[in-house]
Enzyme design. Structure first.
Site, PDB file in Angstrom:
ATOM      1  N   CYS B 163      51.360 -68.221  43.988  1.00 35.03           N
ATOM      2  CA  CYS B 163      50.713 -68.450  43.019  1.00 35.03           C
ATOM      3  C   CYS B 163      50.355 -69.061  41.316  1.00 35.03           C
ATOM      4  O   CYS B 163      49.870 -69.278  40.795  1.00 35.03           O
ATOM      5  CB  CYS B 163      50.122 -66.070  42.591  1.00 35.03           C
ATOM      6  N   HIS B 301      49.748 -63.611  34.183  1.00 27.62           N
ATOM      7  CA  HIS B 301      49.021 -63.047  35.717  1.00 27.62           C
ATOM      8  C   HIS B 301      48.128 -62.505  35.904  1.00 27.62           C
ATOM      9  O   HIS B 301      47.053 -62.747  36.306  1.00 27.62           O
ATOM     10  CB  HIS B 301      50.579 -63.635  36.193  1.00 27.62           C
ATOM     11  N   GLU B 312      55.308 -57.612  34.116  1.00 28.41           N
ATOM     12  CA  GLU B 312      54.423 -58.627  33.000  1.00 28.41           C
ATOM     13  C   GLU B 312      54.380 -57.771  31.737  1.00 28.41           C
ATOM     14  O   GLU B 312      54.612 -58.814  30.834  1.00 28.41           O
ATOM     15  CB  GLU B 312      52.835 -59.067  34.063  1.00 28.41           C
ATOM     16  N   LYS B 331      41.690 -63.820  35.466  1.00 21.10           N
ATOM     17  CA  LYS B 331      41.468 -62.986  36.711  1.00 21.10           C
ATOM     18  C   LYS B 331      40.476 -62.752  37.650  1.00 21.10           C
ATOM     19  O   LYS B 331      39.827 -63.415  38.858  1.00 21.10           O
ATOM     20  CB  LYS B 331      42.493 -62.548  37.498  1.00 21.10           C
ATOM     21  N   HIS B 336      41.521 -64.351  42.427  1.00 20.13           N
ATOM     22  CA  HIS B 336      42.530 -65.445  42.374  1.00 20.13           C
ATOM     23  C   HIS B 336      43.051 -65.974  43.295  1.00 20.13           C
ATOM     24  O   HIS B 336      42.638 -66.164  44.653  1.00 20.13           O
ATOM     25  CB  HIS B 336      43.819 -64.252  43.021  1.00 20.13           C
ATOM     26  N   PHE B 395      54.897 -64.820  44.004  1.00 19.54           N
ATOM     27  CA  PHE B 395      55.945 -64.119  45.829  1.00 19.54           C
ATOM     28  C   PHE B 395      56.956 -64.989  45.819  1.00 19.54           C
ATOM     29  O   PHE B 395      56.516 -66.349  45.903  1.00 19.54           O
ATOM     30  CB  PHE B 395      54.687 -63.753  46.769  1.00 19.54           C
TER      31      PHE B 395
END
Lengths: 91, 408
Positions: B163, B301, B312, B331, B336, B395
């Protein structure tokens, strides 16, 4: 169907057009695949594979290197089919 | 003299449109591009919605043969790349100014997902082989074809950090110019992986929202009732170059890239950490040579998963202990888009700096005691934004943070 040289050229032209995503009318039977139709080596390989599947023939690297125009391809296939009657009825 | 790196061109292909104006309007008006997926049968998928690109016209840039031979993601990257080059006044009537000096660095998480999937499907179901499977499916197909299509002969690179791929690509381009190795770079992110298998696999990881009945309202970053993200698709490309070079050409200057920091969690493969993102934000601030007090806006994010938003929030609180910085996530608007999202979110902070207005986090419904920052939720917020920061985490634990500055 049993191919004549003319019907074979028609099919080769259609296969070339399909692989290059152009209209069959834009394929000159005597046009060079690379110089005139902007094909690259992978296009040539892809055309060869389509011909092998449709015509039931085996095409080696040496023959493929001679496949510069649709007419030359059709002629080579025609000669190969003449030498192998089992292939004549395919396609 | 210090090299100042600016953004002089932007090109986008997103679920909310393929122009900067459409993207701007969508993120500020809070109008998501999330809709029911029509491209394939979703009857066996728990999630049936996504950020699909509905008005994409590759014919504007690519020939029929190119479209046939390029993965959907590569097509999007080339169309977005062409738009960025045109926007920066580099592409004019098919010719690129100084193409031999222009490099490419593209980030992608999933690579050419459609082509790879089709190749395996054709092989295992029909024993069919296509010699184009490798060039279509390779991870660096987008960077390669951008170079081939536009004759770009500078350095070429593809990065893949899930990502955060787009942010890492922009960071690499920033360093390339800052160090003097390159004069100009075309950089950004792309991912088009809305396939049935990807949808089912992501669903099995329990990170996707399944609120299918209200596609536009399903992603709820930082809201207590959040239940994950939806997959989007797109490509976002930017031209980065030295300030005077852009000025000399009369190119638009959207903002300055002043900092980039990255880190690795070195922890778990999918669960995010707090200290990894903190390290990336701290390094980005150090790279920008500013203190935490200078940041006026953080684009999070903000994936709307339970764990991301919680960790976060904690990482931001610890990195900015002195004051509450406005935070938002865009987002829910695009879904995403993986590699493309981190590049799109960098565009969002450039816009915030330029317009003096922070785009909102839509769909925020319920306060969460574990998410207690100053989230911008009820429409856009007018405020002076001199420096803004964009977070992208991934990830595998690869975190990337970019800092932009308003050009004065």
């Amino acid at each position: 169907m049993q191919h004549t040289l003319d019907t074979l050229l028609e099919r080769v032209t259609a296969i070339v057009a399909e692989n290059l995503k152009i209209d069959p009318s834009a394929v000159n039977p005597d046009g060079d695949l690379i110089d005139d139709l902007n094909a690259d080596s992978l296009d040539a390989l892809s055309i060869t594979m389509s011909l092998q599947v449709e015509m039931g023939v085996s095409i080696n690297d040496e023959q493929m290197a001679q496949f510069r125009t649709p007419r030359k391809i059709a002629r080579a296939l025609w000669e190969q089919m003449q030498g192998d009657p089992q292939k004549v009825c395919q396609g | 003299m210090t090299t100042r790196v600016v953004v002089s061109g932007i090109g986008l292909v997103t679920p909310v449109g393929s122009s900067l104006e459409e993207f701007r309007r969508a993120i500020y008006s809070g109008k998501p591009g999330i809709r029911e997926i029509q491209d394939f049968d979703t009857s066996r998928c728990e999630t049936k919605v996504g950020g699909t690109v509905t008005e994409f016209n590759p014919h504007s840039v690519l020939t029929n043969k190119e479209i046939f031979r390029l993965d959907k993601g590569t097509q999007m990257a080339v169309v977005a790349g062409a738009a960025a080059l045109r926007d920066s006044r580099l592409l004019d009537n098919g010719a690129i100014e100084d193409a031999s000096e222009l490099g490419t660095v593209i980030g992608t998480g999933t690579g050419s997902a459609h082509s790879v999937e089709q190749s395996y499907c054709a092989f295992f179901t029909q024993r069919k082989i296509d010699p184009f499977s490798i060039p279509m499916g390779m991870h660096h197909a987008a960077a390669s074809y951008l170079s081939i299509k536009f004759g770009l002969r500078g350095s070429g690179l593809t990065v893949s950090t899930a990502c955060s791929s787009g942010a890492v690509a922009l960071g690499a381009a920033f360093h390339e110019i800052k160090s003097g190795r390159s004069r100009r770079m075309l950089a950004g992110g792309v991912d088009a992986s809305l396939t049935r298998t990807h949808l089912e696999i992501w669903g099995s990881m329990r990170v996707l929202s399944s609120q299918n009945e209200h596609p536009e309202r399903c992603m709820k970053p930082f809201s207590r009732n959040r239940d994950g993200f939806v997959i989007g698709e797109g490509a976002v490309m930017l031209v980065l170059e030295e300030l005077e070079s852009a000025r000399g050409r009369g190119a638009p200057i959207y903002g300055e890239v002043v900092g980039y920091g990255c880190s690795s969690d070195a922890s778990r493969i999918t669960a995010p950490s707090v200290d990894g993102p903190m390290m990336a934000m701290t390094r980005a601030l150090r790279s920008a040579e500013i203190g935490a007090e200078s940041i006026d806006y953080i684009n999070a994010h903000g994936t709307a998963t339970y764990l991301n938003d919680k960790t976060e929030t904690e990482a931001i609180k610890r990195t900015f202990p002195q004051r509450s910085v406005p935070v938002s996530s865009i987002k829910p608007i695009t879904g995403h888009m993986f590699g493309a999202s981190s590049a799109a979110e960098f565009v969002a902070i450039l816009l915030a700096c330029q317009l003096g207005e922070i785009p909102p986090t839509v769909n925020y419904e319920q306060e969460d005691p574990e998410c207690d920052l100053d989230y911008v939720v009820a429409g856009p917020r007018k405020t002076s934004v001199r420096y803004a920061l964009s977070n992208s985490f991934a990830f595998g634990g690869h975190n990337a943070v970019l800092v932009a500055k308003r050009v004065e």
